[in-house]
Scaffold this active site. Structure first.
Site, mmCIF file in Angstrom:
data_model
loop_
_atom_site.group_PDB
_atom_site.id
_atom_site.type_symbol
_atom_site.label_atom_id
_atom_site.label_comp_id
_atom_site.label_asym_id
_atom_site.label_seq_id
_atom_site.Cartn_x
_atom_site.Cartn_y
_atom_site.Cartn_z
ATOM 1 N N GLU A 1 -5.756 80.211 -42.894
ATOM 2 C CA GLU A 1 -6.913 79.226 -42.865
ATOM 3 C C GLU A 1 -7.771 79.472 -44.169
ATOM 4 O O GLU A 1 -8.214 78.435 -44.765
ATOM 5 C CB GLU A 1 -7.603 79.408 -41.572
ATOM 6 C CG GLU A 1 -6.770 79.012 -40.391
ATOM 7 C CD GLU A 1 -6.264 80.338 -39.740
ATOM 8 O OE1 GLU A 1 -6.129 80.086 -38.447
ATOM 9 O OE2 GLU A 1 -5.766 81.276 -40.521
ATOM 10 N N CYS B 1 -11.461 83.092 -38.550
ATOM 11 C CA CYS B 1 -11.244 81.874 -39.118
ATOM 12 C C CYS B 1 -11.637 80.572 -38.499
ATOM 13 O O CYS B 1 -11.950 79.494 -39.086
ATOM 14 C CB CYS B 1 -9.802 81.787 -39.133
ATOM 15 S SG CYS B 1 -8.792 82.827 -40.127
ATOM 16 N N ALA C 1 29.273 92.997 -37.982
ATOM 17 C CA ALA C 1 30.227 92.583 -38.781
ATOM 18 C C ALA C 1 31.743 93.198 -38.815
ATOM 19 O O ALA C 1 31.702 94.502 -38.699
ATOM 20 C CB ALA C 1 29.885 92.559 -40.508
ATOM 21 N N SER D 1 35.591 101.186 -44.482
ATOM 22 C CA SER D 1 34.495 99.962 -44.014
ATOM 23 C C SER D 1 34.355 98.873 -44.948
ATOM 24 O O SER D 1 34.064 97.751 -44.610
ATOM 25 C CB SER D 1 33.365 100.341 -43.134
ATOM 26 O OG SER D 1 32.462 100.919 -44.126
ATOM 27 N N ARG E 1 17.600 90.774 -43.997
ATOM 28 C CA ARG E 1 17.050 92.054 -44.076
ATOM 29 C C ARG E 1 15.651 91.578 -44.755
ATOM 30 O O ARG E 1 14.619 92.220 -44.374
ATOM 31 C CB ARG E 1 17.624 92.993 -45.188
ATOM 32 C CG ARG E 1 18.761 93.497 -44.623
ATOM 33 C CD ARG E 1 19.585 94.581 -45.850
ATOM 34 N NE ARG E 1 20.558 95.299 -45.458
ATOM 35 C CZ ARG E 1 21.458 96.082 -45.907
ATOM 36 N NH1 ARG E 1 21.041 96.179 -47.371
ATOM 37 N NH2 ARG E 1 22.513 96.818 -45.482
ATOM 38 N N ASP F 1 28.355 106.199 -45.065
ATOM 39 C CA ASP F 1 28.447 105.158 -46.117
ATOM 40 C C ASP F 1 27.074 105.407 -47.072
ATOM 41 O O ASP F 1 27.145 104.682 -48.125
ATOM 42 C CB ASP F 1 28.154 103.729 -45.188
ATOM 43 C CG ASP F 1 28.974 103.281 -44.397
ATOM 44 O OD1 ASP F 1 30.311 103.606 -44.617
ATOM 45 O OD2 ASP F 1 28.649 102.308 -43.452
ATOM 46 N N LEU G 1 20.069 100.367 -47.826
ATOM 47 C CA LEU G 1 19.196 99.356 -47.134
ATOM 48 C C LEU G 1 18.178 98.566 -47.696
ATOM 49 O O LEU G 1 17.057 98.460 -47.155
ATOM 50 C CB LEU G 1 18.702 100.157 -45.644
ATOM 51 C CG LEU G 1 19.813 100.682 -44.928
ATOM 52 C CD1 LEU G 1 19.081 101.455 -43.706
ATOM 53 C CD2 LEU G 1 21.078 99.939 -44.310
ATOM 54 N N GLU H 1 21.635 97.267 -37.740
ATOM 55 C CA GLU H 1 22.993 97.043 -38.229
ATOM 56 C C GLU H 1 23.890 98.006 -37.843
ATOM 57 O O GLU H 1 24.837 98.328 -38.492
ATOM 58 C CB GLU H 1 22.630 97.146 -39.691
ATOM 59 C CG GLU H 1 21.849 96.029 -40.324
ATOM 60 C CD GLU H 1 21.992 96.082 -42.031
ATOM 61 O OE1 GLU H 1 23.068 96.394 -42.672
ATOM 62 O OE2 GLU H 1 21.298 95.265 -42.675
ATOM 63 N N GLY I 1 25.775 101.473 -36.434
ATOM 64 C CA GLY I 1 27.144 101.428 -35.932
ATOM 65 C C GLY I 1 27.265 101.204 -34.501
ATOM 66 O O GLY I 1 26.195 100.871 -33.647
#
Length: 380
Positions: free
Chosen positions: A54, A91, A161, A175, A191, A207, A211, A302, A304
């Site tokens: 505002e 405000c 995924a 993967s 993300r 992996d 990130l 995400e 596993g």
């Protein structure tokens, strides 16, 4: 309400959407000051939570058109204006002083310091207040703030995924990449729109992810990286640990974690949240409460597989986003969701499909948990 209200509220919600993930413990709010069909000023909550939307919109309108033009205008704001004094004045006072004649807002602020007091203060000052416009859309944009305020935990989106038969890696652990480039870009956008990203330590060991957000124009996004790591197995040489001074890293571990390891991660800039151990390990409910306490409102999980099973089993998933690739591995691949002890079909958690979309060569489906009609609980 007027016929132009949906248009201007959509504009304000678009401003609020841009700030998600950057406003700290404060909600990301949008505000548009309108008079005679012209947007005099626009604003959204500033980085870190201040200034409020505002104040930003009023200052923008004054700079563009002068304070006199604001008199009699309408303020479209995506959440009830605050009526309490914190680090900044209320405000409501700014709106009243400006000469605004009408305020349109979708929902009340559940914060006990506000909770209707903002609307009441405006009405007492003679300002017309209309509540309810685009309420469903506003609750979606504000889902992180509302979850943290009402449930005392973040709004959790579980992203998976996998192949068509539900695998996220081969038997050997390979993967990259199951889904295509377009799907991976969509994940990076998810993300950027989240306060934090949560993975299990197994994903870190397999992996070595960063990130981060790797999209043009969004590289400055710095969501908090969170690792569920009961025994602090994350390597000190990992990309996450080595970048902790540049992008926040939180490790969810047990109170039994070795102190030298704790101190080593802290020296790199990581934050340690120590949680009590139960028979089955650290409770993800406890973990999410702790993340809510440090200001995390929207959490993108995400995986596993074990972490996905944990948050589903504990009824913590608010939204499930599943990317399915046109591939199959057969028996032996790593499952997207590990076993969590279901014996009877009637005990299987159910989800209702909200949308289905082609993303490149992959399919993205969005699901919401089906709540029990009696008490809202997941059937687990």
């Amino acid at each position: 309400m007027t016929r132009d209200d949906p248009h201007w509220m959509a504009h304000a919600l678009g401003l609020a959407q841009r700030g998600i993930g950057s406003t700290g413990t404060n909600p990301s709010v949008g505000c548009v000051i309108v008079r005679d069909g012209i947007a005099l000023g626009r604003g959204r909550t500033g980085t870190g939570g201040r200034p409020h939307a505002e104040r930003m919109a009023l200052d923008d309108a004054a700079a563009r058109y002068g304070t006199g033009r604001i008199q009699g205008a309408t303020a479209y704001v995506t959440l009830e204006p605050c009526a309490h004094t914190g680090k900044t004045p209320p405000c409501t006072d700014a709106l009243i002083t400006s000469g605004i004649s009408r305020v349109v807002a979708p929902i009340s602020d559940p914060d006990k310091r506000v909770a209707g007091r903002g609307f009441a203060s405006l009405e007492e000052a003679g300002i017309a207040v209309d509540v309810g416009q685009s309420a469903t859309q506003a609750r979606h944009v504000l889902r992180g703030y509302l979850s943290r305020t009402e449930k005392k935990r973040p709004f959790l989106t579980l992203k998976l995924a996998s192949t068509l038969d539900g695998h996220i890696a081969t038997r050997s652990g390979e993967s990259r990449w199951i889904t295509g480039n377009e799907a991976r870009q969509r994940v990076h956008l998810m993300r950027a729109r989240s306060d934090a990203i949560l993975v299990g330590v197994g994903s870190v060991l397999a992996d070595n992810p960063a990130l981060d957000v790797r999209l043009p124009g969004l590289a400055a996004s710095r969501p908090v990286r969170v690792v569920a790591d009961t025994r602090l197995q994350t390597p000190l040489t990992s990309r996450l640990a080595q970048s902790a001074a540049d992008q926040p890293l939180v490790l969810l571990t047990s109170t039994d974690a070795e102190q030298p390891r704790v101190e080593a991660f802290q020296s790199l800039g990581a934050q340690i949240l120590s949680l009590p151990m139960h028979k089955s390990g650290v409770s993800m409910s406890d973990a999410l409460s702790a993340l809510g306490d440090i200001g995390i409102g929207t959490l993108l999980c995400e995986g596993g597989g074990r972490l996905a099973a944990s948050v589903i089993r504990e009824g913590l998933v608010d939204e499930l986003v599943w990317f399915s690739a046109g591939a199959a591995m057969g028996d032996g691949g790593a499952a997207a969701i590990s076993d969590f002890g279901i014996q009877m079909l009637g005990d299987v958690p159910r989800f209702d499909r909200m949308s289905l979309e082609c993303v490149g060569e992959d399919i993205m489906s969005v699901w919401r948990p089906r709540r029990d009609a009696a008490d809202g609980a997941l059937p687990v």
